[in-house]
Design a protein around this motif. Structure first.
Motif, PDB file in Angstrom:
ATOM      1  N   ARG A 291       0.837  -1.208   0.000  1.00 51.28           N
ATOM      2  CA  ARG A 291       0.000   0.000   0.000  1.00 51.28           C
ATOM      3  C   ARG A 291       0.867   1.251   0.000  1.00 51.28           C
TER       4      ARG A 291
ATOM      5  N   ILE B  53      -5.334  -1.505  -8.163  1.00 48.24           N
ATOM      6  CA  ILE B  53      -5.710  -1.064  -6.824  1.00 48.24           C
ATOM      7  C   ILE B  53      -7.182  -0.697  -6.881  1.00 48.24           C
TER       8      ILE B  53
ATOM      9  N   HIS C 104      -2.685  -7.281  -1.184  1.00 56.17           N
ATOM     10  CA  HIS C 104      -3.366  -6.694  -0.022  1.00 56.17           C
ATOM     11  C   HIS C 104      -4.876  -6.811  -0.212  1.00 56.17           C
TER      12      HIS C 104
END
Length: 421
Positions: free
Chosen positions: A52, A145, A168
């Protein structure tokens, strides 16, 4: 571990994407069917490659420009003006990523795509070079993302194989069998839009939620879409532009230029719409082509190999060099210190080595570097790719070894090898 950096435990790049051995992957899955590997089987995550914080750094501090960044929402790619802007005084180029605009679009549900990370993010660049070398096919990497509960792109297929590495968050993937198996690069999913939509409405082959550390291999042509769940999702997509038999056909047919009969002009007044007149010309041309290829199979194989190797060099650039550090290292190299300096062939360079009675030549994609024949054993040792101490270059006294190493450093053939071999 060398300064070039490897993954956890110095694992091979492919072993970070699949948990089975290379031979099993090659025979059972490569270019055939998907393979989903849970993080527990891989025994690692991908935090050393991307995170991130890395996303925020790239968007806020690296002045990325299109096409290294794009955004999409509900299947539609956003115009660059929605997320780019000039960089202010001294950086007036208008297509630089705007962190403020990205924030607004991302908060509103748009997916951020960071493209070409194999060129812009060093850990991924090194990983991609190693993976491409292991696979024998060029690779590139994008990061997707996605905000919570958002879908970036409609169901579609890619014209390249992919490895998906979940970095993630969680993302739900739905994968369906192909409607157009093994598509070539000029056969996009939009050519089969209706069939893709129909297949995507049916029962999926894989319907799974990916968590951090999970990995997926997906051959080209397999239909897929993904939706983030409950929070921000980040995954890496490694695109593998596999060379195909069609590529061999193209490169073999390129040999036609060597045959005088196949360079002949078509008849005066030739009309391509006259199929009856065209048929015997096509038949004779195919016969001549087959005669050329079939009668010179060894030469054709050598020519195809040469052309494909040239393509691979162009498709997979070697590791970057550090110009200032390299000049300093070459200038500082001397016989007294040669026993303490290790050098290595620049990763991904793949030189061809040739020799005659007086010289040995390192042939690269864009130039050739020739040295006296006395350096042949040293060059062959360097070409193995394993780091070597300058004073240990074979068949050379230390002074000559320094001269060879300096030359090859300045030519971008060698790099300084730091750390363990």
């Amino acid at each position: 571990m060398s300064a070039r950096g490897r993954g956890p435990g110095d694992r091979s790049a492919l072993s970070r994407c699949v948990a089975i051995d290379t031979a099993s992957f090659a025979s059972e899955y490569w270019a055939t069917r998907p393979l989903l590997t849970p993080a527990a089987e891989l025994g690692q995550d991908f935090s050393d490659l991307f995170s991130r914080d890395d996303v925020d750094e790239l968007v806020s501090a690296r002045a990325l420009r299109t096409p290294f960044v794009r955004m999409a929402e509900e299947g539609a790619v956003l115009p660059p003006s929605r997320f780019t802007a000039p960089g202010g005084f001294g950086a007036e180029v208008g297509d630089q990523v705007s962190s403020e605009k990205v924030l607004a679009e991302f908060a509103d549900g748009a997916t951020l795509v960071l493209q070409g990370l194999h060129r812009t993010w060093p850990p991924i660049a090194e990983f991609t070079r190693r993976l491409a070398a292991e696979l024998g096919h060029p690779c590139q990497v994008n990061a997707y993302i996605t905000p919570a509960s958002s879908r970036g792109f409609d169901p579609h297929y890619d014209v390249h194989d992919v490895f998906v590495l979940q970095v993630h968050g969680e993302k739900h993937w739905t994968i369906h069998e192909p409607v157009h198996p093994d598509p070539l690069r000029d056969q996009p999913w939009s050519d089969h839009r209706a069939a893709v939509a129909e297949r995507a409405a049916g029962t999926p082959a894989i319907d799974a939620t990916f968590g951090p550390g999970d990995a997926l291999y997906l051959p080209r042509g397999w239909i897929h879409s993904a939706t983030a769940l409950g929070g921000i999702s980040i995954h890496l997509t490694i695109g593998v532009a596999a060379y195909t038999r069609h590529d061999i056909v193209q490169e073999a047919v390129a040999r036609a230029a060597d045959a005088a009969s196949l360079r002949a002009s078509l008849p005066l007044g030739f009309d391509p719409a006259d199929t009856e007149a065209l048929r015997p010309i096509v038949e004779a041309t195919i016969a001549d082509l087959l005669a050329v290829l079939g009668g010179q199979e060894q030469d054709t194989t050598a020519a195809v190999a040469h052309r494909l190797e040239a393509r691979r060099r162009a498709d997979t650039p070697p590791e970057p060099v550090r110009p200032l550090a390299t000049v300093d290292a070459a200038d500082a190299l001397d016989p007294e210190g040669a026993s303490g300096v290790r050098v290595a062939l620049r990763a991904g360079l793949r030189p061809r080595i040739t020799a005659d009675d007086s010289s040995v030549t390192v042939r690269l994609a864009d130039k050739s570097v020739s040295l006296p024949i006395a350096a042949r054993a040293a060059i062959e040792r360097i070409a193995t790719g394993e780091p070597v101490t300058v004073s240990d270059l074979p068949d050379l006294d230390v002074g000559s070894a320094v001269v060879v190493a300096r030359r090859l450093l300045r030519e971008g053939v060698l790099v300084i090898a730091h750390g363990d071999a």
